[in-house]
Scaffold this active site. Structure first.
Site, PDB file in Angstrom:
ATOM      1  N   HIS A 478       0.769  -1.032   0.156  1.00  0.00           N
ATOM      2  CA  HIS A 478      -0.136  -0.097  -0.177  1.00  0.00           C
ATOM      3  C   HIS A 478       1.035   1.278   0.084  1.00  0.00           C
ATOM      4  O   HIS A 478       0.453   2.249  -0.434  1.00  0.00           O
ATOM      5  CB  HIS A 478      -0.764  -0.108   1.108  1.00  0.00           C
ATOM      6  CG  HIS A 478      -2.164  -0.951   0.972  1.00  0.00           C
ATOM      7  ND1 HIS A 478      -2.804  -1.522   1.959  1.00  0.00           N
ATOM      8  CD2 HIS A 478      -2.781  -1.245  -0.083  1.00  0.00           C
ATOM      9  CE1 HIS A 478      -3.788  -2.189   1.601  1.00  0.00           C
ATOM     10  NE2 HIS A 478      -3.772  -2.151   0.477  1.00  0.00           N
ATOM     11  N   ASP A 738       4.922 -10.548 -16.050  1.00  0.00           N
ATOM     12  CA  ASP A 738       4.634 -11.936 -16.005  1.00  0.00           C
ATOM     13  C   ASP A 738       5.202 -13.095 -16.951  1.00  0.00           C
ATOM     14  O   ASP A 738       5.834 -13.849 -16.507  1.00  0.00           O
ATOM     15  CB  ASP A 738       3.185 -12.608 -15.629  1.00  0.00           C
ATOM     16  CG  ASP A 738       2.678 -12.557 -14.478  1.00  0.00           C
ATOM     17  OD1 ASP A 738       3.739 -12.713 -13.386  1.00  0.00           O
ATOM     18  OD2 ASP A 738       1.497 -12.286 -14.131  1.00  0.00           O
TER      19      ASP A 738
END
Length: 855
Positions: A478, A738
């Site tokens: 965060h 990815d």
């Protein structure tokens, strides 16, 4: 006569607290109950809306949100009644308590009323577990079956087999009566089986026994608490005991651990001092970081670079008394602090929402949920009841929770430890009167934290702070999200040697390249400042023409779109010249909440974003991409040895089609609001795509609408099968983050591997080239939505490989469009051809540097 007259000294009969149908705990769709982590018992699918007491006793705990309560009998047996599943998220809505904490109640007395219709619409389930915290020697029997009537039907019996109930725990205060350390010989540490054997061995003693390992403290009578110690073979376990038989308990438990707790540990050896000698660290054959002694490596959490002075921050000290003589007064103090912190967080959430800072407001809304976590509240109050102060009880409970999360082999959950610590510090600061705001720092400060919390960031004086570092954390935390929104360079996972620097030491933080430069020369400082000035000038120039199309110098149009995660992002993207949305990540709808978003809720948000982008800008919305590094609290996935190779991305939707179907329907319902395209994550084979396409075709027919369906290319199998997939998919978008991770077989979150992850490695470039070639053969277009698209150095390569669209981070939109306008496609193709024949990423970067100098 009270119905509880059925109880005797040797047996307690519990009446059903609700009318409804009986379910075994194993059939409750929540592992915390199904696996009896919270105790043994039974569950009821209710047909009545009033909970009545199953026994005579005392209301020892009434949860603040009124969704659950604990009763304690005269023989100290505790009964937990938990109304529904995930009902804590309702924050008391739909519940009406009829008793208060501390009240004495009789069997059959009404305790709580609840709105069945409201719960049915807003909670995961109405199924209500009734659990017993079984004392030693106790056995459950006579479990009810079929339909039961609240306050009348016997639900289960608790037989003591000679015991009069649980003995109160010995007071854990002062120095232990016995203490010892033992090396854990088990090959995989104290996992479930040896932990269960340990609990059994410990049950033969009356002493209070506590364990500690890896800086984590825990109880000794709970399998899950022992597993939270996150032990490994060779770790040193500390056993402490208080009570009359403390010495005998410690001696027996040390022997039990040494014997393996039921596992064969005969091959394990310790040195003569009794401590396992680990294999020392060695100099690797390949360097994982910088060989420059003036550079401390880290991981880019938020981009940028700056010259500044080190300030060691975040080491708050809280002072409190350990013990108290007035538990009720301490509970009152705790409640007052919780109320004040709750009000502060609520105001902060409202303020952020009014400023249209959705991501930040959601972070602190999640902190509000953590503040009311019933497990934390229960542990704190239990400690206060044992004679500890509110400050001590709160601090130790938070410390245990944070330690357990940091010990897990999951970077996302470990990252969330910072959020719990943040909430914990707020309450503890209020309890002890400590200020959590930053002290007076010098100009151009670069604070260094162990782990940065969201509150740390929102208390920073941005007129003084130019960047920040942390020893822990990462790009998915965060704090990283907020740092990027503040345009504040942030380097996470920095080499611990940074702690050796004294406050005021001048350094250069280069988050773009992933290092802190020590002992910078005047030339280094000037170069950094010139770079920033030049970068700012280039950005302002690009901003002036951001609305113009991105067309190469030889006339090839390249669509430059934005990666977004909220409505606020969409609005900002339009301002900065986005020609569409190349990736809307829908995870923001699903993460940091207790229940899944409804179809209507999703439809409204998708519609708002499509309308914000306008009728002519295409918006590609990716279906839910969770699993691996993005778990959902309400979607328990099985523990996996290799979560990134398991149930993640589209595999979650294929295995749980109800969630996917709800999202597809919401997307189709919003399609009329704009130019919608749908994209599927982690597609690796044709059968996966066809299965989802059939679901989408069925819903399209039902709703009389249709949209283009494309896929992300993230795994090598999809790149290798690009032409076959292109015959059925409308478009491709390459997720280079990815794709790089899977092509190179390196976890991008791994502390040693992260520095070697390189999207410009020729193997990755060849995957991109194959994808573009396969798509072009079937007249399909290919975009890139991964991090490589925002890398200005990589853009010539991507265009040369055949990429037609770039989807980039919102702030970089003007710069990427400006870069495209400078390029010639023919020269880019020649560059790409040369890059494919290089040996590694370093050679490709050298080629790029040479090419740029010739431009």
């Amino acid at each position: 006569m009270s119905p509880n007259a059925l109880a005797s000294d040797r047996e307690l009969v519990l009446l059903s607290p609700l009318s409804g149908l009986i379910l075994p705990l194993t059939e409750v769709p929540d592992p915390a109950f199904a696996q009896r982590m919270m105790g043994d018992g039974i569950a009821i699918d209710p047909t009545s809306n009033r909970v009545v007491s199953p026994v005579d006793g005392t209301v020892s705990q009434l949860f603040r949100t009124h969704h659950a309560l604990t009763l304690t009998t005269a023989h100290n047996k505790k009964i937990l009644i938990h109304i529904g599943l995930d009902t804590v998220a309702l924050k008391g809505e739909g519940f009406k308590p009829l008793v208060a904490e501390g009240d004495t109640v009789t069997a059959g007395q009404p305790l709580i009323e609840f709105d069945m219709d409201y719960l049915a619409q807003h909670a995961r389930s109405l199924i209500t577990p009734v659990l017993i915290d079984q004392p030693k020697g106790a056995q459950l029997s006579g479990l009810a079956q079929g339909f039961v009537e609240g306050g009348k039907t016997p639900l289960m019996r608790l037989a003591d087999s000679g015991s009069t109930g649980a003995q109160p725990s010995a007071a854990v205060s002062g120095e232990p009566d016995a203490i010892a350390e033992v090396v854990i010989p088990n090959p995989t540490g104290l996992h479930a089986r040896p932990s269960a054997v340990f609990v059994k061995e410990r049950s033969g003693f009356t002493a209070e026994v506590r364990l500690s390992c890896n800086g984590i403290d825990g109880r000794s009578d709970s399998v899950t608490e022992i597993m939270k110690l996150n032990t490994r073979q060779g770790d040193v376990l500390t056993i402490k005991a208080w009570g009359d038989d403390a010495e005998a308990a410690v001696k027996a438990l040390v022997t039990a651990v040494q014997s393996g707790l039921g596992e064969d540990v005969s091959s394990f050896k310790v040195d003569s001092a009794g401590v396992h000698t680990p294999i020392p660290e060695e100099q690797p054959l390949l360097s994982y970081g910088s060989n420059d002694p003036n550079r401390l490596s880290g991981v880019k959490a938020a981009p940028g670079r700056a010259v500044g002075k080190i300030v060691h921050a975040g080491d708050l000290e809280f002072h409190y008394q350990d013990h108290t003589a007035d538990s009720q007064a301490e509970k009152a103090l705790l409640e007052q602090s919780l109320t004040r912190v709750r009000n502060t967080l609520s105001q902060l959430v409202s303020s952020l929402q009014s400023e249209d800072k959705k991501e930040q407001s959601e972070i602190f809304a999640a902190h509000l949920v953590l503040l009311d976590d019933p497990a934390i509240a229960s542990n704190v109050r239990a400690r206060i009841d044992q004679g500890f102060s509110a400050g001590f009880a709160w601090d130790k409970t938070i410390e245990e929770e944070v330690g357990a999360l940091r010990g897990l082999n999951n970077p996302i959950l470990a990252g969330r430890a910072a959020d719990i610590q943040d909430v914990g510090n707020r309450v503890l600061a209020d309890l002890t009167g400590v200020s959590v705001t930053a002290d007076a720092w010098p100009e151009n400060a670069i604070p260094v934290y162990r782990d940065v919390t969201p509150s740390d960031l929102l208390t920073l004086d941005l007129s003084k702070v130019v960047g920040l570092c942390s020893l822990e954390g990462g790009a998915s935390s965060h704090a990283a999200i907020i740092s990027r929104s503040l345009d504040l360079p942030y380097l996470a996972g920095v080499d611990s040697q940074i702690h050796d620097l004294v406050n005021g030491t001048q350094v250069i933080i280069n988050a773009d390249k992933g290092y802190v430069q020590l002992n910078p020369t005047a030339e280094d400082i000037e170069r950094c400042q010139n770079y920033k000035q030049k970068a700012e000038a280039e950005y302002q120039a690009a901003l002036q023409i951001a609305s113009e199309h991105a067309v190469t110098s030889d006339g090839t149009a390249i669509e430059v779109a934005a990666n977004i995660g909220s409505l606020a992002d969409a609005k900002k993207a339009v301002e900065l010249g986005a020609e569409g949305v190349g990736l809307l990540r829908t995870e923001f709808l699903y993460l940091d909440r207790i229940t899944a978003p409804t179809e209507d809720e999703q439809t409204e948000i998708y519609t708002d974003i499509l309308q914000a982008m306008g009728p002519d800008r295409p918006v590609i919305i990716r279906t839910l991409d969770v699993g691996g590094d993005k778990p959902l609290a309400y979607l328990p996935l099985p523990a996996e040895e290799n979560p990134f190779l398991g149930e993640r991305g589209i595999r979650v939707g294929i295995n749980r089609p109800s969630i996917l179907r709800t999202q597809i329907r919401a997307l189709l319902r919003s399609a009329k609001a704009g130019k919608l395209r749908v994209m599927l994550p982690m597609i690796g084979s044709l059968d996966e795509f066809r299965a989802v396409k059939k679901l989408m075709d069925d819903e399209s027919a039902n709703l009389n609408t249709s949209v283009e369906l494309g896929i992300m290319i993230e795994v090598p199998s999809a790149a290798l099968m690009a032409q076959e997939l292109a015959r059925e998919a409308a478009f491709f978008s390459i997720g280079t983050n990815d794709l790089t991770q899977y092509t190179l077989a390196m976890d991008r979150g791994h502390p040693r591997m992260a520095s070697r992850i390189d999207g410009l490695h020729p193997a990755v470039l060849r995957m991109i080239a194959m994808t573009c070639k396969g798509a072009a053969a079937e007249q399909r277009w290919t975009g890139v939505c991964g991090g490589l698209a925002s890398d200005l150095d990589a853009i010539p390569l991507l265009l040369g490989l055949g990429v037609n669209e770039l989807s980039v981070s919102v702030p970089t939109l003007p710069l990427v469009k400006a870069k495209v306008r400078q390029l010639d496609i023919t020269r880019c193709r020649k560059l790409a051809s040369e890059a494919l024949n290089r040996e590694d990423g370093a050679q490709v970067r050298a080629l790029l540097k040479q090419w740029q100098e010739q431009e």
